[in-house]
Design a protein around this motif. Structure first.
Motif, PDB file in Angstrom:
ATOM      1  N   LEU A  79      28.277  14.384   0.548  1.00  6.86           N
ATOM      2  CA  LEU A  79      28.992  15.496   1.109  1.00  6.86           C
ATOM      3  C   LEU A  79      28.578  16.466   0.022  1.00  6.86           C
ATOM      4  O   LEU A  79      28.343  17.856   0.166  1.00  6.86           O
ATOM      5  CB  LEU A  79      30.324  15.179   1.305  1.00  6.86           C
ATOM      6  CG  LEU A  79      30.647  14.284   2.613  1.00  6.86           C
ATOM      7  CD1 LEU A  79      32.125  14.027   2.590  1.00  6.86           C
ATOM      8  CD2 LEU A  79      30.351  15.300   3.804  1.00  6.86           C
ATOM      9  N   VAL A  80      28.924  16.112  -1.331  1.00  2.00           N
ATOM     10  CA  VAL A  80      28.720  17.060  -2.480  1.00  2.00           C
ATOM     11  C   VAL A  80      27.395  17.696  -2.621  1.00  2.00           C
ATOM     12  O   VAL A  80      27.004  18.854  -2.766  1.00  2.00           O
ATOM     13  CB  VAL A  80      28.982  16.321  -3.606  1.00  2.00           C
ATOM     14  CG1 VAL A  80      29.008  17.343  -4.984  1.00  2.00           C
ATOM     15  CG2 VAL A  80      30.512  15.994  -3.689  1.00  2.00           C
ATOM     16  N   ALA A  81      26.325  16.830  -2.214  1.00  2.00           N
ATOM     17  CA  ALA A  81      25.062  17.050  -2.211  1.00  2.00           C
ATOM     18  C   ALA A  81      24.676  18.212  -0.983  1.00  2.00           C
ATOM     19  O   ALA A  81      24.204  19.338  -1.133  1.00  2.00           O
ATOM     20  CB  ALA A  81      23.954  15.925  -2.010  1.00  2.00           C
ATOM     21  N   PHE A  82      25.162  17.967   0.018  1.00  2.00           N
ATOM     22  CA  PHE A  82      25.028  18.798   1.208  1.00  2.00           C
ATOM     23  C   PHE A  82      25.766  20.384   0.960  1.00  2.00           C
ATOM     24  O   PHE A  82      25.243  21.419   1.218  1.00  2.00           O
ATOM     25  CB  PHE A  82      25.808  18.062   2.534  1.00  2.00           C
ATOM     26  CG  PHE A  82      24.767  17.527   3.383  1.00  2.00           C
ATOM     27  CD1 PHE A  82      23.847  16.788   2.709  1.00  2.00           C
ATOM     28  CD2 PHE A  82      25.252  17.262   4.591  1.00  2.00           C
ATOM     29  CE1 PHE A  82      22.794  16.124   3.505  1.00  2.00           C
ATOM     30  CE2 PHE A  82      24.129  16.732   5.589  1.00  2.00           C
ATOM     31  CZ  PHE A  82      22.831  16.059   4.988  1.00  2.00           C
ATOM     32  N   PHE A  83      26.929  20.053   0.248  1.00  2.00           N
ATOM     33  CA  PHE A  83      27.488  21.448   0.207  1.00  2.00           C
ATOM     34  C   PHE A  83      26.722  22.302  -0.898  1.00  2.00           C
ATOM     35  O   PHE A  83      26.766  23.534  -1.013  1.00  2.00           O
ATOM     36  CB  PHE A  83      28.882  21.110  -0.431  1.00  2.00           C
ATOM     37  CG  PHE A  83      29.551  22.485  -1.017  1.00  2.00           C
ATOM     38  CD1 PHE A  83      30.193  23.295  -0.142  1.00  2.00           C
ATOM     39  CD2 PHE A  83      29.627  22.896  -2.330  1.00  2.00           C
ATOM     40  CE1 PHE A  83      30.838  24.639  -0.582  1.00  2.00           C
ATOM     41  CE2 PHE A  83      30.359  24.035  -2.730  1.00  2.00           C
ATOM     42  CZ  PHE A  83      30.963  24.828  -1.838  1.00  2.00           C
ATOM     43  N   SER A  84      26.155  21.776  -1.841  1.00  2.00           N
ATOM     44  CA  SER A  84      25.354  22.200  -2.866  1.00  2.00           C
ATOM     45  C   SER A  84      24.081  22.907  -2.019  1.00  2.00           C
ATOM     46  O   SER A  84      23.476  24.058  -2.519  1.00  2.00           O
ATOM     47  CB  SER A  84      24.833  21.096  -4.033  1.00  2.00           C
ATOM     48  OG  SER A  84      26.039  20.859  -4.789  1.00  2.00           O
ATOM     49  N   LEU A  85      23.338  22.182  -1.532  1.00  2.00           N
ATOM     50  CA  LEU A  85      22.198  22.562  -0.482  1.00  2.00           C
ATOM     51  C   LEU A  85      22.516  23.684   0.186  1.00  2.00           C
ATOM     52  O   LEU A  85      21.891  24.711   0.491  1.00  2.00           O
ATOM     53  CB  LEU A  85      21.698  21.384  -0.016  1.00  2.00           C
ATOM     54  CG  LEU A  85      21.144  20.339  -0.727  1.00  2.00           C
ATOM     55  CD1 LEU A  85      20.640  19.277  -0.020  1.00  2.00           C
ATOM     56  CD2 LEU A  85      20.043  20.729  -1.763  1.00  2.00           C
ATOM     57  N   PHE A  86      23.832  23.691   0.867  1.00  2.00           N
ATOM     58  CA  PHE A  86      24.305  24.958   1.603  1.00  2.00           C
ATOM     59  C   PHE A  86      24.360  26.140   0.863  1.00  2.00           C
ATOM     60  O   PHE A  86      23.840  27.040   1.147  1.00  2.00           O
ATOM     61  CB  PHE A  86      25.657  24.430   2.156  1.00  2.00           C
ATOM     62  CG  PHE A  86      26.089  25.505   3.125  1.00  2.00           C
ATOM     63  CD1 PHE A  86      25.564  25.579   4.321  1.00  2.00           C
ATOM     64  CD2 PHE A  86      27.355  26.061   3.130  1.00  2.00           C
ATOM     65  CE1 PHE A  86      25.868  26.366   5.383  1.00  2.00           C
ATOM     66  CE2 PHE A  86      27.918  26.827   4.131  1.00  2.00           C
ATOM     67  CZ  PHE A  86      27.162  26.961   5.289  1.00  2.00           C
ATOM     68  N   LEU A  87      24.760  26.159  -0.551  1.00  2.00           N
ATOM     69  CA  LEU A  87      24.560  27.259  -1.299  1.00  2.00           C
ATOM     70  C   LEU A  87      23.345  27.608  -1.698  1.00  2.00           C
ATOM     71  O   LEU A  87      22.982  28.695  -1.780  1.00  2.00           O
ATOM     72  CB  LEU A  87      25.589  26.836  -2.594  1.00  2.00           C
ATOM     73  CG  LEU A  87      27.210  26.663  -2.267  1.00  2.00           C
ATOM     74  CD1 LEU A  87      27.726  26.126  -4.110  1.00  2.00           C
ATOM     75  CD2 LEU A  87      27.971  27.816  -1.666  1.00  2.00           C
ATOM     76  N   PHE A  88      22.550  26.314  -1.862  1.00  2.00           N
ATOM     77  CA  PHE A  88      21.080  26.844  -2.367  1.00  2.00           C
ATOM     78  C   PHE A  88      20.414  27.702  -1.284  1.00  2.00           C
ATOM     79  O   PHE A  88      19.646  28.498  -1.608  1.00  2.00           O
ATOM     80  CB  PHE A  88      20.336  25.410  -2.634  1.00  2.00           C
ATOM     81  CG  PHE A  88      18.888  25.523  -2.677  1.00  2.00           C
ATOM     82  CD1 PHE A  88      18.161  26.047  -3.752  1.00  2.00           C
ATOM     83  CD2 PHE A  88      18.324  25.287  -1.724  1.00  2.00           C
ATOM     84  CE1 PHE A  88      17.046  26.231  -3.813  1.00  2.00           C
ATOM     85  CE2 PHE A  88      16.462  25.277  -1.474  1.00  2.00           C
ATOM     86  CZ  PHE A  88      15.994  25.588  -2.963  1.00  2.00           C
ATOM     87  N   SER A  89      20.870  27.379  -0.054  1.00  2.00           N
ATOM     88  CA  SER A  89      20.171  27.876   1.200  1.00  2.00           C
ATOM     89  C   SER A  89      20.650  29.644   1.307  1.00  2.00           C
ATOM     90  O   SER A  89      19.586  30.320   1.415  1.00  2.00           O
ATOM     91  CB  SER A  89      20.313  27.221   2.631  1.00  2.00           C
ATOM     92  OG  SER A  89      21.710  27.520   2.761  1.00  2.00           O
ATOM     93  N   PHE A  90      21.781  29.929   0.846  1.00  2.00           N
ATOM     94  CA  PHE A  90      22.186  31.213   0.736  1.00  2.00           C
ATOM     95  C   PHE A  90      21.416  31.995  -0.282  1.00  2.00           C
ATOM     96  O   PHE A  90      21.198  33.052  -0.216  1.00  2.00           O
ATOM     97  CB  PHE A  90      23.563  31.118   0.568  1.00  2.00           C
ATOM     98  CG  PHE A  90      24.423  30.765   1.538  1.00  2.00           C
ATOM     99  CD1 PHE A  90      24.273  31.638   2.696  1.00  2.00           C
ATOM    100  CD2 PHE A  90      25.493  30.011   1.632  1.00  2.00           C
ATOM    101  CE1 PHE A  90      25.170  31.314   4.190  1.00  2.00           C
ATOM    102  CE2 PHE A  90      26.132  29.687   2.842  1.00  2.00           C
ATOM    103  CZ  PHE A  90      26.185  30.442   3.854  1.00  2.00           C
TER     104      PHE A  90
END
Length: 254
Positions: free
Chosen positions: A131-142
Motif C-alpha cells: 500500500l505504501v509503495a502504491f501510494f508512492s507510485l501514485f505520486l511518481f505518476s503525477f
C-alpha cells in the motif's frame, strides 16, 4: 473543485480514446515479461532476474504512459482545441491543476491491472508495504505527468518535443536500476551507477520491489526512496502547473 473534476474526467476520456495505443502498450508489456524476461533471466547472472525484470517493466510502462500527457497537449494545439479550452468558464489555474492530476491519475489507473499481473506472479508478502509503495507510485505518476507538461509548454514544438522525449526515455530508463541491479551497473560503469542513484525511476522501482517483497534487490532504504519520490512529485507537479497556466495560449505552436 467541480471544474477541476470535469477537467480530470475529460483527460481520462481522452486517454481511453487512444484504444490502439493502449492495446499496443499492453501487448508490449506482456511480451516483455513472457518473452524477453524469461530469455534474459537465463542470460543475466543475477539470482531470480525474472522477478527483478518484471517489476522493472511495470515502472517503465507507468513512466511512459504518464509522459503521454505532453503529446495530448500538442495534439490539442494542432487541432485548435487550446482555443476552445481557453474559452471555457474555467480559470487557467483550475485547468492546469486538472490536467496535472488527470495526466498522473489516468496513467496509474491504466497500469494498475498490469501491476496486478506482476504481483500475481511475484506474490505479496506484506500488504502494508504494498500500500505504501502504491501510494508512492501514485505520486511518481503525477510527477512524471508534471515533467511532461513542463517540457511540452516550454518547447512548444511537436517535433522537438518528440525528439527530446525519445532521447530522455532512452537515458532515464537505462541510467536507472529498472532493468539491472545497482551492483551490476557499478561493476560495468561506475559513472552510470552514480547517475542511477539520482534517477526517479530507480526510487520508483525500488519501492515497487519492496512492496512486492523483493527487498534483496533494492538500492536504497524505503524511507529514502519515499522522500525522493515526494520531492520529485512536489517539484515537477508545481512546475508543470505553473508552466501550463502561464504559457497556455492559442496559435503559434510549431
Amino acid at each position: 473543485m467541480r471544474k477541476i473534476l470535469l477537467v480530470i474526467e475529460r483527460d481520462l476520456k481522452t486517454f481511453l480514446n487512444h484504444k490502439i495505443l493502449l492495446l499496443m502498450r499492453a501487448l508490449w508489456f506482456i511480451a516483455q515479461i513472457l518473452l524477453f524476461g524469461l530469455i534474459a533471466s537465463r542470460m543475466v547472472v543475477v539470482p531470480n532476474y525474472f522477478e527483478y525484470y518484471a517489476a522493472g517493466v511495470t515502472i517503465i510502462i507507468l513512466y511512459s504512459t504518464a509522459v503521454y500527457i505532453g503529446y495530448d497537449i500538442y495534439e490539442e494545439a494542432e487541432h485548435g482545441i487550446v482555443e476552445y479550452l481557453l474559452s471555457l468558464p474555467i480559470s487557467r489555474k483550475e485547468l492546469a491543476i486538472g490536467r496535472s492530476i488527470g495526466g498522473g491519475l489516468r496513467s496509474f489507473i491504466y497500469v494498475a491491472p498490469l501491476m496486478g499481473i506482476v504481483l500475481a506472479l511475484l506474490g505479496v508478502s506484506n500488504p502494508l508495504h504494498l500500500l505504501v509503495a502504491f501510494f508512492s507510485l501514485f505520486l511518481f505518476s503525477f510527477g512524471v505527468a508534471g515533467m511532461s507538461m513542463t517540457l511540452a509548454m516550454g518547447i512548444k514544438s511537436a517535433d522537438k518535443f518528440d525528439i527530446l522525449m525519445g532521447v530522455l526515455d532512452a537515458l532515464i530508463v537505462r541510467l536507472s536500476t529498472v532493468m539491472y541491479p545497482q551492483i551490476f551497473i557499478q561493476q560495468t560503469n561506475p559513472f552510470y551507477a552514480s547517475i542511477a542513484n539520482f534517477n526517479p525511476l530507480t526510487f520508483a522501482s525500488d519501492l515497487f520491489r519492496w512492496g512486492a517483497g523483493l527487498e534483496q534487490y533494492i538500492t536504497f532504504s524505503p524511507l529514502v526512496s519515499i522522500m525522493a519520490i515526494i520531492l520529485f512529485f512536489s517539484t515537477f507537479t508545481f512546475i508543470g502547473v505553473v508552466f501550463y497556466e502561464r504559457k497556455l495560449e492559442g496559435g503559434g505552436w510549431e
